[in-house]
Design an enzyme around this catalytic site. Structure first.
Site, PDB file in Angstrom:
ATOM      1  N   GLU A   2     -11.524  -0.137  -3.088  1.00 58.72           N
ATOM      2  CA  GLU A   2     -10.694   0.426  -2.005  1.00 58.72           C
ATOM      3  C   GLU A   2      -9.528   1.178  -2.639  1.00 58.72           C
ATOM      4  OE1 GLU A   2      -9.413  -3.043   0.214  1.00 58.72           O
ATOM      5  OE2 GLU A   2      -8.073  -3.703  -1.367  1.00 58.72           O
ATOM      6  N   ASP A  39       0.821  -1.217   0.000  1.00 58.77           N
ATOM      7  CA  ASP A  39       0.000   0.000   0.000  1.00 58.77           C
ATOM      8  C   ASP A  39       0.857   1.270   0.000  1.00 58.77           C
ATOM      9  OD1 ASP A  39      -2.124  -1.846   0.424  1.00 58.77           O
ATOM     10  OD2 ASP A  39      -1.926  -1.639   2.591  1.00 58.77           O
TER      11      ASP A  39
HETATM   12  O1  FUB Z   1      -3.143  -3.525   3.618  1.00 62.30           O
HETATM   13  C1  FUB Z   1      -4.433  -3.840   4.073  1.00 62.30           C
HETATM   14  C2  FUB Z   1      -5.442  -3.543   3.031  1.00 62.30           C
HETATM   15  O2  FUB Z   1      -5.200  -4.319   1.879  1.00 62.30           O
HETATM   16  C3  FUB Z   1      -5.432  -2.137   2.512  1.00 62.30           C
HETATM   17  O3  FUB Z   1      -5.946  -1.194   3.408  1.00 62.30           O
HETATM   18  C4  FUB Z   1      -6.187  -2.329   1.272  1.00 62.30           C
HETATM   19  O4  FUB Z   1      -6.145  -1.261   0.393  1.00 62.30           O
HETATM   20  C5  FUB Z   1      -5.531  -3.569   0.723  1.00 62.30           C
HETATM   21  O5  FUB Z   1      -4.340  -3.266   0.048  1.00 62.30           O
END
Ligand code: FUB
Length: 347
Positions: A246, A40
């Site tokens: 997301e 991320d």
């Molecule tokens: O790293 C945990 C979660 O996985 C992140 O918040 C999301 O975007 C995904 O990458």
């Protein structure tokens, strides 16, 4: 750390250097931090250098993927690169730990950072004692921290994946993520007793945006949905493979605002463009095809007249979705403002 895995990544990095000639080449995607699992990557230019704010993946005893519980991270490190050509990012050390955040209990997921008037702000999601994802903020005098967290999460900010965009005279925070990220548990900024997903054919659940207060510690206004629409102005629907899941990110290029995001279950990074930082954004295409692993999550930085995508995949861990490794790749715009699709490399 797993020695075999480290050796494999170092061998890959050496191969990149050997095949690409000089390590200064950044043509194709390459790993930027082989010595630990991080994901991320939210990258920013602060003080003329690239600072990266990633999630810090770890091998955890929590292996059940239900609700993303296996993303069981407990701290953040900040990384730095003097330029995109630097072969490996430098770990600037521990920036914030869950035990130093009064309201947070577990699952420090994807963070982001911002700078205003010489102060640095780290925005991060974590679960509170009630198991609800909230978004907190921590402050520091330097980009690498360490950061000191505010005692309470930001009122009105929830779910996951905060991303902060500096529009010159204001900062905007974007947040939200489906499934384990709990966006489906919220309507009109109120927490619901249970999940409420959008039905197929209905507009997809939207990420949220709000202007930050002058002190960067709260929302200046209640968050609003970020509309992502097709070329006819219709919202993308819940069963559209390109709908938001997301990992919101906003950057500006040639006077346009680009809103990019992960499609989660369909494993792409997509983007949409608009004339305002709060949207609406018109869907334009796929930025990155699926990578090895379940998630990817990214940021886009422009420096030296070139644009770079930071993202992650799980290839070095053999596809373990909660053990991810960060990459960089140069990206290219077409004259019409679309971005050339990058191959995520999933076999
Ligand atoms: O790293 C945990 C979660 O996985 C992140 O918040 C999301 O975007 C995904 O990458």
């Amino acid at each position: 750390m797993n020695l075999t895995r480290n050796l494999a990544i170092l061998a890959a990095a050496a191969a990149v250097a050997a095949c690409g000639g000089s390590p200064a080449q950044t043509d194709g995607p390459r790993y930027i931090f082989p010595s630990d699992y991080m994901a991320d990557p939210s990258a920013h230019i602060f003080d003329g250098r690239i600072y990266i704010y990633p999630s810090h993946d770890r091998i955890s005893e929590v292996t059940d993927p239900e609700d993303g519980a296996h993303y069981d991270m407990v701290d953040y490190h900040v990384l730095r690169m003097d330029s995109p050509q630097q072969l490996q990012a430098e770990d600037m050390g521990l920036a914030l730990s869950v035990e130093d955040v009064e309201w947070a209990v577990k699952q420090m997921w994807a963070p982001d950072a911002a700078c205003k008037d010489g102060r640095y702000y780290l925005y991060f999601p974590a679960k509170d004692a009630g198991g609800v994802f909230r978004i907190g903020v921590a402050t520091a005098d330097t980009p690498e921290g360490p950061f000191i967290a505010q005692p309470q999460p930001i009122d009105g900010a929830y779910s996951i994946d905060p991303a902060v965009f500096d529009d010159g005279d204001a900062h905007y925070i974007y947040f939200g993520g489906l499934n384990g990220g709990q966006l489906q548990r919220w309507r009109d900024n109120e927490l619901l007793p249970e999940n409420a997903f959008a039905a197929d054919g209905q507009p997809a659940l939207a990420p949220r945006v709000a202007r930050l207060s002058d002190d960067m510690l709260s929302l200046a206004e209640p968050s609003q949905p970020v509309e992502i629409v097709d070329a006819d102005g219709h919202p993308l629907t819940a069963n559209d493979p390109h709908r938001f899941f997301e990992a919101a990110w906003v950057h500006r290029h040639d006077g346009k605002y680009y809103f990019s995001y992960s499609t989660g279950t369909t494993h792409m990074l997509c983007y949409a463009t608009g004339d305002s930082p709060v949207g609406p954004f018109v869907f334009r295409g796929v930025l990155l095809t699926p990578v090895t692993g379940w998630t990817t999550h990214h940021s886009i930085v422009e420096t030296g007249g070139r644009s770079y995508l930071f993202f992650h995949d799980s290839a070095p861990s053999g596809g373990r979705s909660s053990l991810r490794s960060m990459k960089i790749a140069e990206i290219f715009y077409n004259p019409d403002g679309t971005i050339q699709t990058l191959d995520g490399g999933r076999q």
